[in-house]
Enzyme design. Structure first.
Site, short mmCIF file in Angstrom:
data_model
loop_
_atom_site.label_atom_id
_atom_site.label_comp_id
_atom_site.label_asym_id
_atom_site.label_seq_id
_atom_site.Cartn_x
_atom_site.Cartn_y
_atom_site.Cartn_z
N ASP A 209 -3.07 -18.30 0.41
CA ASP A 209 -4.10 -18.96 -0.41
C ASP A 209 -4.76 -20.08 0.38
OD1 ASP A 209 -1.63 -20.24 -0.48
OD2 ASP A 209 -1.78 -20.87 -2.57
N LYS B 28 3.10 -15.41 2.27
CA LYS B 28 3.28 -16.13 0.99
C LYS B 28 4.77 -16.40 0.86
CE LYS B 28 1.63 -17.73 -2.93
NZ LYS B 28 0.70 -18.87 -3.01
N ASP C 104 -12.15 -9.14 4.79
CA ASP C 104 -13.46 -9.11 4.11
C ASP C 104 -14.06 -10.52 4.06
OD1 ASP C 104 -13.45 -6.38 3.55
OD2 ASP C 104 -14.16 -6.69 1.49
N TYR D 278 0.82 -1.22 0.00
CA TYR D 278 0.00 0.00 0.00
C TYR D 278 0.85 1.26 0.00
CZ TYR D 278 -4.61 -2.05 0.90
OH TYR D 278 -5.80 -2.71 0.79
N ASP E 210 -6.31 -7.13 4.20
CA ASP E 210 -7.46 -6.46 3.58
C ASP E 210 -8.41 -7.52 3.02
OD1 ASP E 210 -9.00 -4.37 2.41
OD2 ASP E 210 -8.04 -4.80 0.48
C1 IPM Z 1 -10.29 -1.29 4.11
C2 IPM Z 1 -10.54 -0.70 2.76
C3 IPM Z 1 -9.37 0.17 2.40
C4 IPM Z 1 -8.12 -0.68 2.38
C5 IPM Z 1 -9.52 0.95 1.08
C6 IPM Z 1 -10.80 1.75 1.04
C7 IPM Z 1 -8.32 1.81 0.77
O1 IPM Z 1 -10.75 -1.71 1.83
O2 IPM Z 1 -10.18 -0.53 5.08
O3 IPM Z 1 -10.23 -2.51 4.21
O4 IPM Z 1 -7.83 -1.36 1.39
O5 IPM Z 1 -7.40 -0.69 3.37
MG MG Z 2 -10.85 -3.67 2.65
#
Ligand code: IPM
Ligand code: MG
Length: 358
Positions: free
Chosen positions: A218, A186, A246, A138, A242
């Site tokens: 993975d 990884k 999710d 990032y 990230d």
């Molecule tokens: C998160 C979001 C952010 C990230 C984006 C919006 C930059 O997806 O906080 O998980 O990737 O960190």
């Molecule tokens: Mg995210």
């Protein structure tokens, strides 16, 4: 002593869910002093900057930051891209405030146990992703276009000290939970991952009570779907975290209910942190009273626990959320036949009432 909170409602449903979080903090008797500032798309609209300098100053002068959500299609094409809410707001805010440790719990709530999309989802999921938040791909340099724009470069960079400080948090979180830590990388491909593994292994000697294992990313993505109950704490770098967070949030079946904390170093007894729901700004339902405020409310609860050190009040807020759900109240996103659909503020009121009627 009053606790100074910088409030960044942000965009879309951010302001609506933040209002409910503050309502609940007040009902819980939390002694906060709230100061609001523009951030994200709202910052861009107001000051031409997604992270206005006075917003950053306010955050730095506060004990913690409570944030709604940022971004939306309205700003997706803003030029230059450094003025977009994510690249010009969220990422520099994380970096400027040194929020290197992102804690994302994924837990099935009793009332929603059956909502998991997984067949075996009825078994309880209770895990925490500890994601490195201010390094890796990032932020690594160089990041640029070459070859007349036809080649793009991002760089994944980690230093030993960056890995050490997040690993320390990972081990500490594991100590405060079930003492089981899975470090995800990884290492079969990436040099950064081999350094990551080396450093985490060295640090494990300081935490003999924690059982540590390593897992390739993975495989971890697959294991989360196969049997999420095997995980306690997942420690990983920025981009893997990230993606995995999710995934972990979705398998609980209730993305709208998940909070997060992004922590810096300890400031005396307190840890400075930014607290925000995991969900996005959902511009399609903004302003309609349909948003689920529970993730924001649970984020406020994390603030009370991690930055203020008041585990009791935090647990009371979490219980009040479970109670409101137990009464059959549901916002539209988690509605199912046999439950009662309520608006954003009605849900906030219900949680607040559970606290005042204790
Ligand atoms: C998160 C979001 C952010 C990230 C984006 C919006 C930059 O997806 O906080 O998980 O990737 O960190
Ligand atoms: Mg995210």
């Amino acid at each position: 002593m009053s606790f100074k909170v910088a409030v960044l409602p942000g965009d879309g449903i951010g302001p609506e869910v933040i209002d409910e979080a503050i309502k609940v903090l007040k009902a819980a008797g939390f002694d906060g002093e709230y100061e609001f500032a523009a951030f994200g798309g709202a910052g861009y609209d107001e000051c031409g900057d997604p992270l206005p300098p006075k917003t950053l100053d306010l955050c730095k002068a506060s004990d913690a930051v409570l944030m709604g959500a940022v971004g939306g299609p309205k700003w997706d094409n803003v030029q230059p891209i450094t003025k977009r809410p994510e690249i010009g707001g969220l990422l520099p805010l994380r970096r400027e405030l040194n929020l290197f440790a992102n804690l994302r719990p994924a837990k099935t709530l009793q009332a929603l146990l059956h909502a998991s999309p997984l067949k075996e989802g009825r078994s309880r999921i209770d895990l925490m992703v500890v994601r490195e938040l201010t390094g890796g791909i990032y932020f690594g340099e160089p990041r640029e276009r070459r070859d007349n724009g036809n080649t793009a470069i991002d760089s994944m960079v980690y230093s030993r000290s960056e890995i050490e400080r997040i690993a320390k948090r990972g081990f500490e979180v594991a100590m405060s939970r079930r003492q089981h830590l899975v470090s995800v990388d990884k290492a079969n491909v990436l040099e950064t991952s081999r350094l990551w593994r080396e450093v985490v292994d060295e640090m494990a000697k300081d935490y003999p009570k924690v059982s540590l294992s390593h897992m390739l990313v993975d495989n971890c993505a697959m294991q989360l779907v196969r049997d999420p109950s095997q995980f306690d704490v997942i420690l990983t770098e920025n981009m893997f975290g990230d993606i995995l967070s999710d995934e972990a949030s979705m398998i609980t079946g209730s993305l709208g209910l998940l909070p997060s904390a992004s922590l810096s170093d300890a400031k005396g007894d307190n840890v400075f942190g930014l607290y925000e729901p995991v969900h996005g700004s959902a511009p399609d339902i903004a302003g309609q009273g349909r948003a689920n405020p529970l993730a924001a409310i649970l984020s406020a609860s994390m603030m009370v626990k991690y930055s203020f050190g008041d585990d009791g009040t935090s647990a009371r807020i979490d219980n009040a959320v479970e109670k409101a759900l137990g009464q059959g109240l549901r916002t539209a996103d988690i509605f199912e036949p046999g439950t009662n659909i309520v608006s954003t503020s009605e849900m906030g009121n219900a949680v607040a009432e559970c606290l005042t009627q204790e």
